[in-house]
Enzyme design. Structure first.
Site, PDB file in Angstrom:
ATOM      1  N   ALA A   1      61.123  70.513  79.259  1.00  6.91           N
ATOM      2  CA  ALA A   1      62.046  68.967  79.275  1.00  6.91           C
ATOM      3  C   ALA A   1      61.268  69.176  77.820  1.00  6.91           C
ATOM      4  O   ALA A   1      60.979  67.593  77.343  1.00  6.91           O
ATOM      5  CB  ALA A   1      61.230  68.138  80.048  1.00  6.91           C
TER       6      ALA A   1
ATOM      7  N   ARG B   1      56.589  66.778  69.424  1.00  2.57           N
ATOM      8  CA  ARG B   1      57.956  66.692  69.302  1.00  2.57           C
ATOM      9  C   ARG B   1      58.549  64.663  69.665  1.00  2.57           C
ATOM     10  O   ARG B   1      59.211  64.556  68.853  1.00  2.57           O
ATOM     11  CB  ARG B   1      59.165  67.149  70.310  1.00  2.57           C
ATOM     12  CG  ARG B   1      60.665  66.955  70.105  1.00  2.57           C
ATOM     13  CD  ARG B   1      61.367  68.106  70.743  1.00  2.57           C
ATOM     14  NE  ARG B   1      61.417  68.972  69.705  1.00  2.57           N
ATOM     15  CZ  ARG B   1      61.564  70.127  70.520  1.00  2.57           C
ATOM     16  NH1 ARG B   1      62.630  70.144  71.891  1.00  2.57           N
ATOM     17  NH2 ARG B   1      61.607  71.139  69.848  1.00  2.57           N
TER      18      ARG B   1
ATOM     19  N   LYS C   1      51.452  67.297  77.192  1.00  2.00           N
ATOM     20  CA  LYS C   1      50.635  66.775  76.504  1.00  2.00           C
ATOM     21  C   LYS C   1      50.475  65.390  76.014  1.00  2.00           C
ATOM     22  O   LYS C   1      50.120  64.633  75.128  1.00  2.00           O
ATOM     23  CB  LYS C   1      50.953  67.679  74.753  1.00  2.00           C
ATOM     24  CG  LYS C   1      52.900  67.817  74.729  1.00  2.00           C
ATOM     25  CD  LYS C   1      52.382  68.613  73.426  1.00  2.00           C
ATOM     26  CE  LYS C   1      53.883  68.512  72.811  1.00  2.00           C
ATOM     27  NZ  LYS C   1      54.185  69.545  71.433  1.00  2.00           N
TER      28      LYS C   1
ATOM     29  N   ASP D   1      69.402  82.138  70.500  1.00  2.74           N
ATOM     30  CA  ASP D   1      70.837  80.702  70.177  1.00  2.74           C
ATOM     31  C   ASP D   1      70.703  80.004  69.596  1.00  2.74           C
ATOM     32  O   ASP D   1      69.351  79.863  68.877  1.00  2.74           O
ATOM     33  CB  ASP D   1      69.982  80.056  71.600  1.00  2.74           C
ATOM     34  CG  ASP D   1      71.445  79.044  71.978  1.00  2.74           C
ATOM     35  OD1 ASP D   1      72.859  79.686  72.734  1.00  2.74           O
ATOM     36  OD2 ASP D   1      71.611  77.934  72.215  1.00  2.74           O
TER      37      ASP D   1
ATOM     38  N   GLN E   1      53.323  79.713  69.875  1.00  2.00           N
ATOM     39  CA  GLN E   1      53.708  79.054  70.858  1.00  2.00           C
ATOM     40  C   GLN E   1      55.215  80.420  72.155  1.00  2.00           C
ATOM     41  O   GLN E   1      55.496  79.925  72.789  1.00  2.00           O
ATOM     42  CB  GLN E   1      54.404  77.854  70.858  1.00  2.00           C
ATOM     43  CG  GLN E   1      53.824  77.284  70.158  1.00  2.00           C
ATOM     44  CD  GLN E   1      54.555  75.600  69.902  1.00  2.00           C
ATOM     45  OE1 GLN E   1      56.083  75.798  69.514  1.00  2.00           O
ATOM     46  NE2 GLN E   1      54.275  74.317  69.996  1.00  2.00           N
TER      47      GLN E   1
ATOM     48  N   SER F   1      79.292  74.647  77.483  1.00  2.00           N
ATOM     49  CA  SER F   1      77.874  74.176  77.694  1.00  2.00           C
ATOM     50  C   SER F   1      78.202  72.922  77.630  1.00  2.00           C
ATOM     51  O   SER F   1      79.103  71.844  77.929  1.00  2.00           O
ATOM     52  CB  SER F   1      76.884  73.874  75.864  1.00  2.00           C
ATOM     53  OG  SER F   1      75.677  73.577  76.090  1.00  2.00           O
TER      54      SER F   1
ATOM     55  N   SER G   1      65.928  73.442  77.206  1.00  2.00           N
ATOM     56  CA  SER G   1      65.267  72.682  77.239  1.00  2.00           C
ATOM     57  C   SER G   1      64.400  72.318  79.155  1.00  2.00           C
ATOM     58  O   SER G   1      63.974  71.724  79.808  1.00  2.00           O
ATOM     59  CB  SER G   1      65.924  71.302  76.857  1.00  2.00           C
ATOM     60  OG  SER G   1      64.276  70.000  77.499  1.00  2.00           O
TER      61      SER G   1
ATOM     62  N   TYR H   1      73.464  72.480  64.517  1.00  2.00           N
ATOM     63  CA  TYR H   1      72.014  72.875  64.259  1.00  2.00           C
ATOM     64  C   TYR H   1      71.650  72.214  62.775  1.00  2.00           C
ATOM     65  O   TYR H   1      71.497  73.261  62.019  1.00  2.00           O
ATOM     66  CB  TYR H   1      71.218  73.686  64.783  1.00  2.00           C
ATOM     67  CG  TYR H   1      71.556  73.631  66.924  1.00  2.00           C
ATOM     68  CD1 TYR H   1      72.444  72.182  67.368  1.00  2.00           C
ATOM     69  CD2 TYR H   1      70.836  74.390  67.114  1.00  2.00           C
ATOM     70  CE1 TYR H   1      71.797  72.700  68.498  1.00  2.00           C
ATOM     71  CE2 TYR H   1      71.992  74.983  68.768  1.00  2.00           C
ATOM     72  CZ  TYR H   1      71.750  73.924  69.214  1.00  2.00           C
ATOM     73  OH  TYR H   1      71.808  73.916  71.088  1.00  2.00           O
TER      74      TYR H   1
END
Length: 336
Positions: free
Chosen positions: A210, A229, A217, A50, A293, A153, A207, A55
């Site tokens: 989140a 992030r 972390k 996606d 990840q 969306s 997300s 972006y």
């Protein structure tokens, strides 16, 4: 390997963990690392990807297209979106007008190096352009063979219902909605999910962790870890400031560790597995800044969280959960 789910009432099957490149490709990570993450996704069994034209101001589509070059196209499901302005941002370089949709799909296909996308999505609801114009343009994109299915969306339940009615009249398969959804952000549960179930749409959620908060972390009263992030000054930190500035949220997230430990999962895996317990969710979109990840997060596929542990999650998070359906309406600008 990652399990597949049907998208809406269509015959299209997608991987229940989907790889997305928002806030990473073309901006947060270098192209070489981004390509390595895509390769890791493919190695893990992810076939659904996606992205969106906005972006990194189209750069993310370009990076994804390069990373997927040489793969068998029929074995992939590629999604992109249209709405937000890109490029010089002229008067017609935004929204869901016929002009913008028909021009944007051609740009996306060129950058993705493909003749078609499997799913073309309205990135937000356009309050200015008549919905009839928007849906007719999407119908033409499908009839031209440039997209196989269409989605939306962050549309409200009423907007989805109106769009689906027009799509049905035009004979166009509107099969999905892409909302934000996580243990902390549940605004779709009250209205969007029931409406989507009724109309035959699935959720492809973004997300699910989140933006990293549910990994645990980020600790209360501590600076975000370097390289995270929350420490990213290119936009990542701004996107999660809602959570990072709320000490109670960060404290309650730490209370989820015993649940993750009991299931033998990482905190991130627990968060992804949690959204996949919702039977209206076809896929959880994950991003990555490192290939490892991806390998870790796909382990959430196929996990079943027992009802008693789902209840413990609700108890641990308590009233920090956001569930007001009105929040979806606020995600689409009144003017563009």
């Amino acid at each position: 390997m990652v399990a597949y789910r049907r998208l809406g009432r269509s015959g299209l099957k997608i991987t229940e963990i989907t790889y997305g490149n928002w806030l990473t490709h073309g901006s947060q990570v270098e192209d070489e690392t981004a390509t390595a993450c895509v390769r890791a996704a493919l190695d893990a069994g992810i076939t659904t990807f996606d992205t969106a034209d906005v972006y990194a101001n189209t750069r993310a589509e370009t990076v994804l297209g390069e990373a997927l070059k040489g793969q068998r196209r029929a074995s992939l499901e590629i999604f992109t979106k249209v709405f937000w302005p890109t490029g010089p941002q002229g008067a017609n370089d935004r929204g869901l007008s016929r002009k913008h949709i028909l021009e944007s799909i051609d740009g996306s296909l060129e950058r993705l190096q493909t003749d078609y996308v499997d799913l073309y999505q309205a990135h937000r609801f356009d309050h200015v352009t008549p919905l009839e114009e928007t849906m007719q343009a999407f119908a033409d994109v499908v009839r031209q063979g440039k997209a196989l299915y269409i989605g939306v969306s962050e549309w409200t339940a009423d907007q989805i219902r109106a769009g689906k009615a027009l799509a049905d009249e035009l004979g166009v398969p509107l099969i999905s909605n892409q909302p934000q959804y996580s243990m902390l952000w549940r605004v779709i549960e009250g209205e969007v999910v029931p409406t989507s179930r009724e109309l035959g749409l699935s959720q492809v959620v973004w997300s699910p962790i989140a933006q990293g908060v549910l990994t645990g972390k980020y600790r209360p009263d501590q600076a975000p870890p370097a390289g995270s992030r929350g420490a990213d000054d290119k936009g990542g930190a701004q996107m999660i400031s809602r959570f990072l500035t709320n000490t109670e949220v960060l404290e309650r997230v730490q209370d989820l560790r015993p649940v993750a430990d009991e299931l033998g999962l990482s905190m991130a895996q627990l968060a992804i597995a949690w959204v996949l317990q919702n039977d209206n969710v076809a896929a959880a979109i994950i991003g990555a800044s490192r290939p490892e990840q991806v390998a870790e997060n796909v382990k959430a596929s196929g996990v079943t969280i027992p009802p008693e542990l789902m209840a413990r999650i609700d108890q641990a998070l308590g009233d920090v959960v956001v569930s007001d359906p009105a929040m979806t309406q606020k995600s689409s600008p009144a003017e563009i």
